[in-house]
Design a protein around this motif. Structure first.
Motif, PDB file in Angstrom:
ATOM      1  N   MET A   1     -19.314  78.697 -23.543  1.00 21.95           N
ATOM      2  CA  MET A   1     -18.868  79.936 -22.908  1.00 21.95           C
ATOM      3  C   MET A   1     -18.863  81.116 -23.870  1.00 21.95           C
ATOM      4  SD  MET A   1     -15.756  78.494 -20.541  1.00 21.95           S
ATOM      5  CE  MET A   1     -15.299  80.116 -20.000  1.00 21.95           C
ATOM      6  N   GLY A   2     -19.268  80.931 -25.115  1.00 21.31           N
ATOM      7  CA  GLY A   2     -19.377  82.055 -26.057  1.00 21.31           C
ATOM      8  C   GLY A   2     -18.218  82.168 -27.006  1.00 21.31           C
ATOM      9  N   LEU A   3     -17.337  81.171 -27.036  1.00 20.48           N
ATOM     10  CA  LEU A   3     -16.206  81.233 -27.947  1.00 20.48           C
ATOM     11  C   LEU A   3     -16.558  80.729 -29.350  1.00 20.48           C
ATOM     12  CD1 LEU A   3     -13.389  79.925 -25.574  1.00 20.48           C
ATOM     13  CD2 LEU A   3     -13.950  82.306 -26.156  1.00 20.48           C
ATOM     14  N   SER A   4     -17.709  80.063 -29.545  1.00 14.97           N
ATOM     15  CA  SER A   4     -18.101  79.528 -30.847  1.00 14.97           C
ATOM     16  C   SER A   4     -18.790  80.599 -31.678  1.00 14.97           C
ATOM     17  CB  SER A   4     -19.027  78.323 -30.662  1.00 14.97           C
ATOM     18  OG  SER A   4     -20.204  78.744 -29.985  1.00 14.97           O
ATOM     19  N   VAL A   5     -18.848  80.353 -33.005  1.00 12.22           N
ATOM     20  CA  VAL A   5     -19.474  81.273 -33.947  1.00 12.22           C
ATOM     21  C   VAL A   5     -20.932  80.891 -34.100  1.00 12.22           C
ATOM     22  CG1 VAL A   5     -19.376  82.191 -36.302  1.00 12.22           C
ATOM     23  CG2 VAL A   5     -17.276  81.498 -35.121  1.00 12.22           C
ATOM     24  N   PRO A   6     -21.839  81.832 -34.234  1.00  6.60           N
ATOM     25  CA  PRO A   6     -23.256  81.488 -34.451  1.00  6.60           C
ATOM     26  C   PRO A   6     -23.420  80.636 -35.705  1.00  6.60           C
ATOM     27  CG  PRO A   6     -23.037  83.801 -33.892  1.00  6.60           C
ATOM     28  CD  PRO A   6     -21.644  83.264 -34.054  1.00  6.60           C
ATOM     29  N   GLU A   7     -24.544  79.898 -35.750  1.00  6.70           N
ATOM     30  CA  GLU A   7     -24.771  78.945 -36.838  1.00  6.70           C
ATOM     31  C   GLU A   7     -24.894  79.649 -38.182  1.00  6.70           C
ATOM     32  OE1 GLU A   7     -27.825  75.285 -37.941  1.00  6.70           O
ATOM     33  OE2 GLU A   7     -28.053  76.432 -36.077  1.00  6.70           O
ATOM     34  N   GLY A   8     -25.624  80.783 -38.242  1.00  9.28           N
ATOM     35  CA  GLY A   8     -25.772  81.519 -39.496  1.00  9.28           C
ATOM     36  C   GLY A   8     -24.449  82.044 -40.017  1.00  9.28           C
ATOM     37  N   ASP A   9     -23.649  82.614 -39.081  1.00 12.48           N
ATOM     38  CA  ASP A   9     -22.332  83.118 -39.497  1.00 12.48           C
ATOM     39  C   ASP A   9     -21.414  81.982 -39.932  1.00 12.48           C
ATOM     40  OD1 ASP A   9     -23.278  85.582 -38.867  1.00 12.48           O
ATOM     41  OD2 ASP A   9     -22.325  85.666 -36.886  1.00 12.48           O
ATOM     42  N   MET A  10     -21.534  80.847 -39.279  1.00 13.60           N
ATOM     43  CA  MET A  10     -20.713  79.697 -39.654  1.00 13.60           C
ATOM     44  C   MET A  10     -21.025  79.240 -41.082  1.00 13.60           C
ATOM     45  SD  MET A  10     -18.369  77.556 -38.840  1.00 13.60           S
ATOM     46  CE  MET A  10     -18.226  77.627 -37.052  1.00 13.60           C
ATOM     47  N   GLU A  11     -22.316  79.158 -41.421  1.00 11.83           N
ATOM     48  CA  GLU A  11     -22.690  78.758 -42.785  1.00 11.83           C
ATOM     49  C   GLU A  11     -22.209  79.774 -43.810  1.00 11.83           C
ATOM     50  OE1 GLU A  11     -26.854  78.208 -42.838  1.00 11.83           O
ATOM     51  OE2 GLU A  11     -26.832  76.351 -41.637  1.00 11.83           O
ATOM     52  N   GLN A  12     -22.323  81.078 -43.441  1.00  6.18           N
ATOM     53  CA  GLN A  12     -21.854  82.112 -44.359  1.00  6.18           C
ATOM     54  C   GLN A  12     -20.351  82.014 -44.580  1.00  6.18           C
ATOM     55  OE1 GLN A  12     -23.887  84.020 -45.958  1.00  6.18           O
ATOM     56  NE2 GLN A  12     -22.381  85.258 -47.040  1.00  6.18           N
ATOM     57  N   GLN A  13     -19.611  81.777 -43.495  1.00  7.24           N
ATOM     58  CA  GLN A  13     -18.158  81.636 -43.616  1.00  7.24           C
ATOM     59  C   GLN A  13     -17.787  80.412 -44.444  1.00  7.24           C
ATOM     60  OE1 GLN A  13     -16.368  81.653 -39.765  1.00  7.24           O
ATOM     61  NE2 GLN A  13     -16.885  83.801 -39.329  1.00  7.24           N
ATOM     62  N   GLN A  14     -18.501  79.288 -44.234  1.00 10.72           N
ATOM     63  CA  GLN A  14     -18.232  78.084 -45.027  1.00 10.72           C
ATOM     64  C   GLN A  14     -18.519  78.326 -46.501  1.00 10.72           C
ATOM     65  OE1 GLN A  14     -20.516  74.963 -43.257  1.00 10.72           O
ATOM     66  NE2 GLN A  14     -19.179  74.772 -41.450  1.00 10.72           N
TER      67      GLN A  14
ATOM     68  N   ILE B   1     -16.518  79.277 -51.987  1.00 10.79           N
ATOM     69  CA  ILE B   1     -16.418  80.127 -53.173  1.00 10.79           C
ATOM     70  C   ILE B   1     -14.960  80.480 -53.466  1.00 10.79           C
ATOM     71  CG2 ILE B   1     -17.008  82.393 -54.112  1.00 10.79           C
ATOM     72  CD1 ILE B   1     -19.681  82.178 -52.644  1.00 10.79           C
ATOM     73  N   GLU B   2     -14.215  80.802 -52.417  1.00 14.94           N
ATOM     74  CA  GLU B   2     -12.814  81.146 -52.586  1.00 14.94           C
ATOM     75  C   GLU B   2     -12.014  79.955 -53.116  1.00 14.94           C
ATOM     76  OE1 GLU B   2      -9.106  83.002 -49.957  1.00 14.94           O
ATOM     77  OE2 GLU B   2     -11.079  82.622 -49.041  1.00 14.94           O
ATOM     78  N   GLN B   3     -12.316  78.759 -52.601  1.00 13.25           N
ATOM     79  CA  GLN B   3     -11.636  77.567 -53.087  1.00 13.25           C
ATOM     80  C   GLN B   3     -11.972  77.293 -54.552  1.00 13.25           C
ATOM     81  OE1 GLN B   3     -12.746  74.452 -50.393  1.00 13.25           O
ATOM     82  NE2 GLN B   3     -11.349  75.131 -48.769  1.00 13.25           N
ATOM     83  N   GLN B   4     -13.249  77.497 -54.918  1.00 14.01           N
ATOM     84  CA  GLN B   4     -13.638  77.303 -56.313  1.00 14.01           C
ATOM     85  C   GLN B   4     -12.928  78.285 -57.236  1.00 14.01           C
ATOM     86  OE1 GLN B   4     -17.896  77.497 -56.475  1.00 14.01           O
ATOM     87  NE2 GLN B   4     -18.206  75.528 -55.445  1.00 14.01           N
ATOM     88  N   GLU B   5     -12.818  79.542 -56.796  1.00 10.11           N
ATOM     89  CA  GLU B   5     -12.108  80.527 -57.617  1.00 10.11           C
ATOM     90  C   GLU B   5     -10.636  80.157 -57.787  1.00 10.11           C
ATOM     91  OE1 GLU B   5     -13.221  83.061 -59.278  1.00 10.11           O
ATOM     92  OE2 GLU B   5     -15.297  82.720 -58.675  1.00 10.11           O
ATOM     93  N   GLN B   6     -10.035  79.683 -56.704  1.00  9.55           N
ATOM     94  CA  GLN B   6      -8.634  79.262 -56.804  1.00  9.55           C
ATOM     95  C   GLN B   6      -8.471  78.077 -57.767  1.00  9.55           C
ATOM     96  OE1 GLN B   6      -7.316  78.472 -52.838  1.00  9.55           O
ATOM     97  NE2 GLN B   6      -7.319  80.638 -52.208  1.00  9.55           N
ATOM     98  N   LEU B   7      -9.412  77.142 -57.674  1.00 11.95           N
ATOM     99  CA  LEU B   7      -9.346  75.998 -58.587  1.00 11.95           C
ATOM    100  C   LEU B   7      -9.563  76.437 -60.039  1.00 11.95           C
ATOM    101  CD1 LEU B   7     -11.293  73.294 -56.527  1.00 11.95           C
ATOM    102  CD2 LEU B   7      -8.843  73.408 -56.950  1.00 11.95           C
ATOM    103  N   LYS B   8     -10.493  77.385 -60.267  1.00  9.40           N
ATOM    104  CA  LYS B   8     -10.724  77.886 -61.629  1.00  9.40           C
ATOM    105  C   LYS B   8      -9.481  78.580 -62.175  1.00  9.40           C
ATOM    106  CE  LYS B   8     -15.740  78.518 -61.417  1.00  9.40           C
ATOM    107  NZ  LYS B   8     -16.848  79.502 -61.423  1.00  9.40           N
ATOM    108  N   GLN B   9      -8.827  79.382 -61.328  1.00 16.30           N
ATOM    109  CA  GLN B   9      -7.613  80.057 -61.762  1.00 16.30           C
ATOM    110  C   GLN B   9      -6.515  79.049 -62.114  1.00 16.30           C
ATOM    111  OE1 GLN B   9      -6.517  82.819 -58.726  1.00 16.30           O
ATOM    112  NE2 GLN B   9      -8.264  84.186 -59.072  1.00 16.30           N
ATOM    113  N   LYS B  10      -6.384  78.001 -61.291  1.00 12.24           N
ATOM    114  CA  LYS B  10      -5.382  76.981 -61.592  1.00 12.24           C
ATOM    115  C   LYS B  10      -5.708  76.250 -62.895  1.00 12.24           C
ATOM    116  CE  LYS B  10      -3.998  76.045 -56.806  1.00 12.24           C
ATOM    117  NZ  LYS B  10      -3.926  75.025 -55.735  1.00 12.24           N
ATOM    118  N   ALA B  11      -7.014  75.949 -63.084  1.00 14.09           N
ATOM    119  CA  ALA B  11      -7.405  75.246 -64.307  1.00 14.09           C
ATOM    120  C   ALA B  11      -7.181  76.114 -65.546  1.00 14.09           C
ATOM    121  CB  ALA B  11      -8.870  74.823 -64.218  1.00 14.09           C
ATOM    122  N   SER B  12      -7.565  77.406 -65.460  1.00 14.73           N
ATOM    123  CA  SER B  12      -7.356  78.294 -66.602  1.00 14.73           C
ATOM    124  C   SER B  12      -5.860  78.495 -66.884  1.00 14.73           C
ATOM    125  CB  SER B  12      -8.021  79.647 -66.347  1.00 14.73           C
ATOM    126  OG  SER B  12      -7.456  80.283 -65.207  1.00 14.73           O
TER     127      SER B  12
END
Length: 274
Positions: free
Chosen positions: A65-78, A83-94
């Motif tokens: 019905m159109g409530l899902s996100v397009p495939e390209g946008d989904m990959e970009q969001q993932q 990237i955000e999770q990696q930055e958070q992990l780097k900050q915790k490690a540092s």
């Protein structure tokens, strides 16, 4: 909640049918009870299989019905989420490295260095110390002109401020020259035995025997020089007669004849314990 309501409804139906069977024919209560238990188990099995299928069907319908996100946008969001999770992990490690690991390693290294300096007797390295020349020479600095200060090199300034201990400024006394080394020379040996000539034999601790002729008028210290020339120093060794065993006293004013050697004699070189 839905499962609880289903079980309650089934129990009410069982009670209803049991009451009806007991009212009409009490002998068929057990049969009706078995039938309804089997019916309830079949209904439970059907509900457990149908419920996930219905929920998945609802989600797929919403996506169509159109409530899902397009495939390209989904990959970009993932990708952005990763990237955000990696930055958070780097900050915790540092943060962990800077605030926990490094202070722990520094404290461990400091304890090892303190133990090493104490074991090697260099505990003075653990103190802060003080600056040499601190607070000295202020009067001389006030009297200096600005031109002299500008022309003075850092080495000269440090030399002027420095205050050495008395031991360093005290002139070194001149050392006396060492005494000249004594050169041992023995008198000439008589060619043939005769009057005034005796033969002396020295027995070394190794068992070797050396013989030599001397004049009776020679100084008694000649025997000591001969012993030292053979390699036995007078500090550690002395001359002893064979029988009776006694130490030979050697003096400058006494000759060989005066110390009691008037004929051919054998002397032993032994350690001096006196």
């Amino acid at each position: 909640m839905t499962g609880a309501k289903t079980w309650i409804t089934c129990l009410l139906l069982i009670l209803l049918f049991i009451w009806m069977g007991s009212a009409s024919r009490p002998g068929e209560v057990v049969l009706w009870t078995g039938k309804f238990i089997f019916l309830i188990s079949v209904l439970t099995l059907i509900i457990s299989f149908v419920t996930p299928w219905i929920s998945s069907f609802r989600r797929s319908r919403k996506s169509h019905m159109g409530l899902s996100v397009p495939e390209g946008d989904m990959e970009q969001q993932q990708k952005l989420v990763r990237i955000e999770q990696q930055e958070q992990l780097k900050q915790k490690a540092s943060y962990y490295v800077e605030n926990i690991m490094k202070p722990r390693e520094e404290s461990r290294l400091k304890r090892k260095m303190e133990h090493f300096y104490r074991m090697t007797g260099q505990s003075w390295k653990l103190t802060e110390g003080h600056m040499l020349g601190d607070g000295e020479g202020h009067d001389s600095l006030n009297n200096c002109d600005a031109t002299d200060k500008a022309a003075e090199t850092p080495n000269n300034e440090a030399l002027r401020k420095r205050k050495l201990p008395e031991q360093a400024t005290k002139p070194i006394p001149k050392l006396e020259p060492p005494p000249p080394k004594k050169i041992i020379t023995l008198p000439e040996e008589p060619n043939e035995p005769g009057e005034g000539v005796i033969s002396v034999a020295l027995r070394c601790p190794s068992g070797r025997v050396f013989r030599r002729r001397f004049y009776k008028s020679c100084c008694s210290l000649v025997l000591q020089d001969w012993m030292m020339k053979l390699g036995y120093h007078s500090v550690f060794y002395a001359l002893y007669t064979s029988s009776p065993r006694c130490q030979v006293e050697l003096k400058t004013e006494l000759s060989i004849e005066n110390i009691g050697i008037i004929k051919d004699t054998l002397l032993n070189i032994e350690q001096n314990y006196s």
